[in-house]
Design a protein around this motif. Structure first.
Motif, PDB file in Angstrom:
ATOM      1  N   ALA A 425       0.786  -1.227   0.078  1.00 15.77           N
ATOM      2  CA  ALA A 425      -0.035  -0.012  -0.054  1.00 15.77           C
ATOM      3  C   ALA A 425       0.886   1.402  -0.007  1.00 15.77           C
ATOM      4  O   ALA A 425       0.491   2.334  -0.577  1.00 15.77           O
ATOM      5  CB  ALA A 425      -1.013   0.045   1.243  1.00 15.77           C
ATOM      6  N   SER A 426       1.844   1.224   0.566  1.00  8.13           N
ATOM      7  CA  SER A 426       2.918   2.349   0.800  1.00  8.13           C
ATOM      8  C   SER A 426       3.779   2.639  -0.578  1.00  8.13           C
ATOM      9  O   SER A 426       3.803   3.693  -1.051  1.00  8.13           O
ATOM     10  CB  SER A 426       3.993   2.344   1.905  1.00  8.13           C
ATOM     11  OG  SER A 426       3.304   1.948   2.993  1.00  8.13           O
ATOM     12  N   ALA A 427       4.070   1.588  -1.127  1.00  4.04           N
ATOM     13  CA  ALA A 427       5.298   1.515  -2.514  1.00  4.04           C
ATOM     14  C   ALA A 427       4.371   1.379  -3.789  1.00  4.04           C
ATOM     15  O   ALA A 427       4.487   2.256  -4.819  1.00  4.04           O
ATOM     16  CB  ALA A 427       6.241   0.420  -2.245  1.00  4.04           C
ATOM     17  N   ASN A 428       3.484   0.606  -3.808  1.00  7.69           N
ATOM     18  CA  ASN A 428       2.878   0.457  -5.015  1.00  7.69           C
ATOM     19  C   ASN A 428       1.367   1.347  -5.250  1.00  7.69           C
ATOM     20  O   ASN A 428       1.133   1.554  -6.535  1.00  7.69           O
ATOM     21  CB  ASN A 428       2.427  -1.045  -5.381  1.00  7.69           C
ATOM     22  CG  ASN A 428       3.683  -1.751  -5.267  1.00  7.69           C
ATOM     23  OD1 ASN A 428       4.979  -1.406  -5.756  1.00  7.69           O
ATOM     24  ND2 ASN A 428       3.756  -3.046  -5.120  1.00  7.69           N
ATOM     25  N   LEU A 429       0.672   1.333  -4.382  1.00  8.62           N
ATOM     26  CA  LEU A 429      -0.658   2.037  -4.586  1.00  8.62           C
ATOM     27  C   LEU A 429      -0.636   3.309  -4.882  1.00  8.62           C
ATOM     28  O   LEU A 429      -1.189   3.813  -5.938  1.00  8.62           O
ATOM     29  CB  LEU A 429      -1.685   1.721  -3.356  1.00  8.62           C
ATOM     30  CG  LEU A 429      -2.961   2.152  -3.579  1.00  8.62           C
ATOM     31  CD1 LEU A 429      -3.710   1.362  -4.705  1.00  8.62           C
ATOM     32  CD2 LEU A 429      -3.740   2.157  -2.156  1.00  8.62           C
ATOM     33  N   PRO A 430       0.164   4.186  -4.370  1.00  7.28           N
ATOM     34  CA  PRO A 430       0.502   5.752  -4.607  1.00  7.28           C
ATOM     35  C   PRO A 430       0.561   5.852  -6.079  1.00  7.28           C
ATOM     36  O   PRO A 430       0.075   6.612  -6.978  1.00  7.28           O
ATOM     37  CB  PRO A 430       1.450   6.274  -3.874  1.00  7.28           C
ATOM     38  CG  PRO A 430       1.309   5.357  -2.674  1.00  7.28           C
ATOM     39  CD  PRO A 430       1.022   4.111  -3.106  1.00  7.28           C
ATOM     40  N   PRO A 456      10.438   4.186   3.780  1.00  4.10           N
ATOM     41  CA  PRO A 456      10.202   4.328   5.276  1.00  4.10           C
ATOM     42  C   PRO A 456       9.357   3.132   5.717  1.00  4.10           C
ATOM     43  O   PRO A 456       9.651   2.752   6.906  1.00  4.10           O
ATOM     44  CB  PRO A 456       8.971   5.635   5.165  1.00  4.10           C
ATOM     45  CG  PRO A 456       9.409   6.373   3.634  1.00  4.10           C
ATOM     46  CD  PRO A 456       9.966   5.319   2.847  1.00  4.10           C
ATOM     47  N   ALA A 457       8.414   2.349   5.001  1.00  5.94           N
ATOM     48  CA  ALA A 457       7.930   1.371   5.444  1.00  5.94           C
ATOM     49  C   ALA A 457       8.937   0.215   5.903  1.00  5.94           C
ATOM     50  O   ALA A 457       8.837  -0.398   7.045  1.00  5.94           O
ATOM     51  CB  ALA A 457       6.978   0.659   4.335  1.00  5.94           C
ATOM     52  N   LEU A 458      10.100  -0.155   5.182  1.00  6.06           N
ATOM     53  CA  LEU A 458      10.856  -0.970   5.599  1.00  6.06           C
ATOM     54  C   LEU A 458      11.699  -0.638   6.837  1.00  6.06           C
ATOM     55  O   LEU A 458      11.819  -1.303   7.858  1.00  6.06           O
ATOM     56  CB  LEU A 458      11.890  -1.248   4.264  1.00  6.06           C
ATOM     57  CG  LEU A 458      11.424  -1.916   3.212  1.00  6.06           C
ATOM     58  CD1 LEU A 458      12.310  -2.188   2.181  1.00  6.06           C
ATOM     59  CD2 LEU A 458      10.536  -3.282   3.514  1.00  6.06           C
ATOM     60  N   VAL A 459      12.074   0.779   6.722  1.00  3.29           N
ATOM     61  CA  VAL A 459      12.782   1.152   8.017  1.00  3.29           C
ATOM     62  C   VAL A 459      12.203   1.033   9.300  1.00  3.29           C
ATOM     63  O   VAL A 459      12.559   0.602  10.427  1.00  3.29           O
ATOM     64  CB  VAL A 459      13.266   2.604   7.745  1.00  3.29           C
ATOM     65  CG1 VAL A 459      13.987   3.548   9.013  1.00  3.29           C
ATOM     66  CG2 VAL A 459      14.347   2.568   6.588  1.00  3.29           C
ATOM     67  N   ASN A 487       2.680  -2.163  12.868  1.00  2.00           N
ATOM     68  CA  ASN A 487       2.485  -1.964  11.643  1.00  2.00           C
ATOM     69  C   ASN A 487       2.599  -0.608  11.086  1.00  2.00           C
ATOM     70  O   ASN A 487       2.492   0.306  11.423  1.00  2.00           O
ATOM     71  CB  ASN A 487       0.800  -2.267  11.086  1.00  2.00           C
ATOM     72  CG  ASN A 487       0.835  -2.671   9.623  1.00  2.00           C
ATOM     73  OD1 ASN A 487       0.876  -1.748   8.949  1.00  2.00           O
ATOM     74  ND2 ASN A 487       0.578  -3.756   9.142  1.00  2.00           N
ATOM     75  N   PRO A 488       3.516  -0.406   9.937  1.00  2.95           N
ATOM     76  CA  PRO A 488       4.077   1.094   9.563  1.00  2.95           C
ATOM     77  C   PRO A 488       2.855   1.762   8.705  1.00  2.95           C
ATOM     78  O   PRO A 488       3.136   3.030   8.554  1.00  2.95           O
ATOM     79  CB  PRO A 488       5.588   0.707   8.574  1.00  2.95           C
ATOM     80  CG  PRO A 488       5.128  -0.630   7.949  1.00  2.95           C
ATOM     81  CD  PRO A 488       4.149  -1.425   9.221  1.00  2.95           C
ATOM     82  N   GLY A 489       1.998   1.006   8.368  1.00  6.54           N
ATOM     83  CA  GLY A 489       0.906   1.725   7.311  1.00  6.54           C
ATOM     84  C   GLY A 489       0.454   3.015   7.456  1.00  6.54           C
ATOM     85  O   GLY A 489       0.248   4.107   6.870  1.00  6.54           O
ATOM     86  N   LEU A 490       0.160   3.488   8.951  1.00  7.00           N
ATOM     87  CA  LEU A 490      -0.386   4.789   9.333  1.00  7.00           C
ATOM     88  C   LEU A 490       0.649   5.841   8.777  1.00  7.00           C
ATOM     89  O   LEU A 490      -0.004   7.009   8.370  1.00  7.00           O
ATOM     90  CB  LEU A 490      -0.831   4.743  10.695  1.00  7.00           C
ATOM     91  CG  LEU A 490      -1.392   5.846  11.192  1.00  7.00           C
ATOM     92  CD1 LEU A 490      -2.955   6.002  10.554  1.00  7.00           C
ATOM     93  CD2 LEU A 490      -1.605   5.852  12.868  1.00  7.00           C
ATOM     94  N   VAL A 491       1.809   5.574   9.007  1.00  6.89           N
ATOM     95  CA  VAL A 491       2.650   6.560   8.563  1.00  6.89           C
ATOM     96  C   VAL A 491       3.436   6.351   7.187  1.00  6.89           C
ATOM     97  O   VAL A 491       3.405   7.249   6.327  1.00  6.89           O
ATOM     98  CB  VAL A 491       3.975   6.510   9.720  1.00  6.89           C
ATOM     99  CG1 VAL A 491       5.192   7.486   9.223  1.00  6.89           C
ATOM    100  CG2 VAL A 491       3.652   6.603  11.008  1.00  6.89           C
ATOM    101  N   SER A 492       3.599   5.176   6.730  1.00  2.00           N
ATOM    102  CA  SER A 492       4.437   4.860   5.438  1.00  2.00           C
ATOM    103  C   SER A 492       3.390   5.266   4.348  1.00  2.00           C
ATOM    104  O   SER A 492       3.774   5.750   3.175  1.00  2.00           O
ATOM    105  CB  SER A 492       4.933   3.632   5.298  1.00  2.00           C
ATOM    106  OG  SER A 492       4.041   2.802   5.459  1.00  2.00           O
ATOM    107  N   ILE A 493       2.029   4.792   4.264  1.00  2.33           N
ATOM    108  CA  ILE A 493       0.982   4.983   3.232  1.00  2.33           C
ATOM    109  C   ILE A 493       1.010   6.590   2.993  1.00  2.33           C
ATOM    110  O   ILE A 493       1.133   6.893   1.874  1.00  2.33           O
ATOM    111  CB  ILE A 493      -0.381   4.398   3.620  1.00  2.33           C
ATOM    112  CG1 ILE A 493      -0.117   2.840   3.627  1.00  2.33           C
ATOM    113  CG2 ILE A 493      -1.250   4.673   2.459  1.00  2.33           C
ATOM    114  CD1 ILE A 493      -1.178   2.050   4.089  1.00  2.33           C
TER     115      ILE A 493
END
Length: 530
Positions: A425-430, A456-459, A487-493
């Protein structure tokens, strides 16, 4: 487990492996040299066949083993996974299925590169796709290790390690020899088996409680040790503000991540038209919806019949709840019925893992060959050479997934898939949504959107409690935890979307209006689609 139970389960699993290897061998004799055959199965599958294959790809070990295990341990809070995975299909159906089929050819990068400078976009998108695929593979490997440990009655690290290695070897064989056509038929067979096994277990659970779902819930709550709190929000994600933000983060990742999963998007290229792609999703929504409703019954059934203590005693994260439930429903640990039902469920679960890893490995090896290798080589690659590279890449990806699977063997498989969804969701969807709908989107914006979400998601995962700082971490003895959420989604997405916008508005590149108009017409009408 007794020797008879183990032998029966291993026999059934061996039969499935023999059938799927037979399919792979049969398909490998047909024309597999062309890229279209290897990546898309010749685009010959009907909407119903592809719908079953998509369902097979999506209903993974996380769904069958992980979700039911989480519900059996945490009740209501475990339901988020069932609801999130299902709702995500509405995003796929309404936003991306038809448009991706019209704009792309084999991979996600095809859609983005249609109106951008190809080389940097393909490298960025290919890197993200491989990363997401490997994370997803790790979850399946962990599920394989948990299942074999239970099946053999050996919870030692050696048994789990050999299970992971065996699954990795089989997935490389499936992909290298059979390509998309073999993988699709394996998914169809697996989807039928999984749905059939789940229906049987669900009916048996409901029969045990005389069809009274309310009684099932009350019994589960009583055995959980938490009482009414088991059926209310907050047992896992409601303790403090960190847990509540983790709940929101996980929900975002599950709902938005599906539309960025490379192996799911690749399925839309196996049908001849965009209309067939849309009908495939409709078929899969029905199959997947029914399946996730049944996982709710199985999760609460495991809590009510097996008990959370027994589930947790078998595996700390609950990955073995469904096999234990099957054993009890069949008559318990010494009964013939229990042995048969346990063996069937164990074989179906293993079939699920094998089929899903084959689909993910194919998608990631396609990204390596079609996007990364073809772009880095600069000179145009012949289709046969590209397919060879894809087969070699499948081996490398398998090795990496095996190694990471051994490290993460004590984590819940549904939780691990949640991390993969967050990265997708962070890397591909945007970048996918910007490419399809933003007229002014540029190459720099595309590259920044991918890396601005991926890095950011991986870090954040590396510096989260998942990796260190708690007894449940991958490395429990060290502590370099800086980010409190699991889960990093709230920040990385949001960062992925922000980076894509920032890269575009700071770019000196003039957007190509003609290419955007061409892409828009092609995505909406299918004119010129491959």
């Amino acid at each position: 487990m007794t020797g008879n139970h183990q032998m029966l389960a291993l026999l059934l699993f061996s039969v499935f492996v023999a059938i799927t290897l037979g399919i792979t061998t049969w398909v490998s004799r047909s024309r597999q040299g062309s890229a279209e055959e290897f990546y898309a199965g010749g685009r010959l599958f009907s909407p119903m066949e592809n719908g079953f294959a998509i369902a097979g790809d999506y209903m993974s070990a996380a769904s069958f083993l992980g979700i039911s295990g989480l519900i059996s341990l945490f009740g209501y809070d475990g339901l988020l996974y069932s609801v999130g995975f299902l709702v995500a299909w509405l995003v796929v159906l309404f936003l991306v299925a038809e448009l991706v089929r019209n704009c792309g050819r084999f991979t996600l990068a095809d859609v983005i590169a249609a109106r951008m400078n190809e080389r940097p976009v393909r490298i960025a998108s290919g890197t993200a796709s491989v990363t997401v695929s490997v994370l997803y593979l790790v979850a399946q490997m962990v599920g394989a290790g948990s299942l074999v440990a239970l099946l053999l009655g050996d919870t030692g690290e050696a048994a789990q390690a050999w299970a992971v290695i065996g699954v990795g070897a089989l997935m490389v064989i499936y992909v290298s020899l059979g390509g998309m056509r073999a993988t699709t038929w394996i998914q169809i067979v697996k989807a039928v088996l999984l749905l059939g096994g789940t229906i049987v277990l669900t009916v048996l659970v409901l029969v045990r409680f005389h069809g009274d779902f309310d009684r099932l819930l009350r019994t589960a709550a009583e055995r959980s040790g938490h009482g009414a709190a088991f059926l209310a929000p907050g047992l896992k994600y409601g303790g403090d503000w960190i847990a509540r933000f983790d709940f929101i983060s996980l929900g975002l990742a599950l709902v938005l991540g599906t539309a960025g999963l490379p192996h799911i998007l690749a399925r839309f290229y196996t049908v001849p038209t965009a209309r067939a792609a849309r009908r495939s999703v409709v078929w899969s929504v029905g199959l997947i919806g029914g399946f996730y409703l049944m996982t709710i019954v199985l999760g609460f059934g495991a809590a009510a019949i097996v008990g959370p203590d027994a589930v947790r005693g078998s595996h700390a994260s609950g990955n073995t709840a469904v096999p234990l439930l099957a054993l009890d429903l069949g008559g318990g640990a010494g009964s013939t019925g229990g042995a048969v039902l346990f063996a069937v469920v164990a074989a179906v679960a293993f079939a699920t893992i094998l089929a899903v890893v084959a689909g993910i490995t194919l998608a990631s090896s396609a990204s390596v060959a079609h996007d990364l290798y073809a772009s880095l080589r600069r000179r145009r690659t012949a289709p046969r050479s590209e397919v060879t590279i894809a087969r070699i890449a499948a081996i490398g990806i398998g090795v990496v997934a095996i190694g990471l699977g051994l490290l993460a063997r004590d984590l819940n498989v549904a939780f691990l898939v949640g991390l993969a969804f967050a990265v997708a969701a962070s890397a591909n969807l945007p970048v996918l949504l910007y490419s399809l709908f933003w007229r002014g989107f540029t190459t720099r914006g595309a590259v920044w959107a991918v890396y601005g979400g991926l890095v950011p998601a991986l870090v954040l995962v590396v510096v989260s409690p998942v990796v260190s700082g708690s007894p449940q971490s991958i490395f429990p003895d060290v502590d370099f935890q800086l980010f409190p959420l699991q889960n990093p989604g709230l920040v990385s997405i949001p960062l992925g979307f922000l980076a894509g916008w920032l890269g575009t508005v700071t770019s000196a590149e003039v957007p190509d209006e003609a290419k955007h108009a061409e892409t828009e017409v092609r995505s909406l009408t299918g004119a010129g689609a491959v």
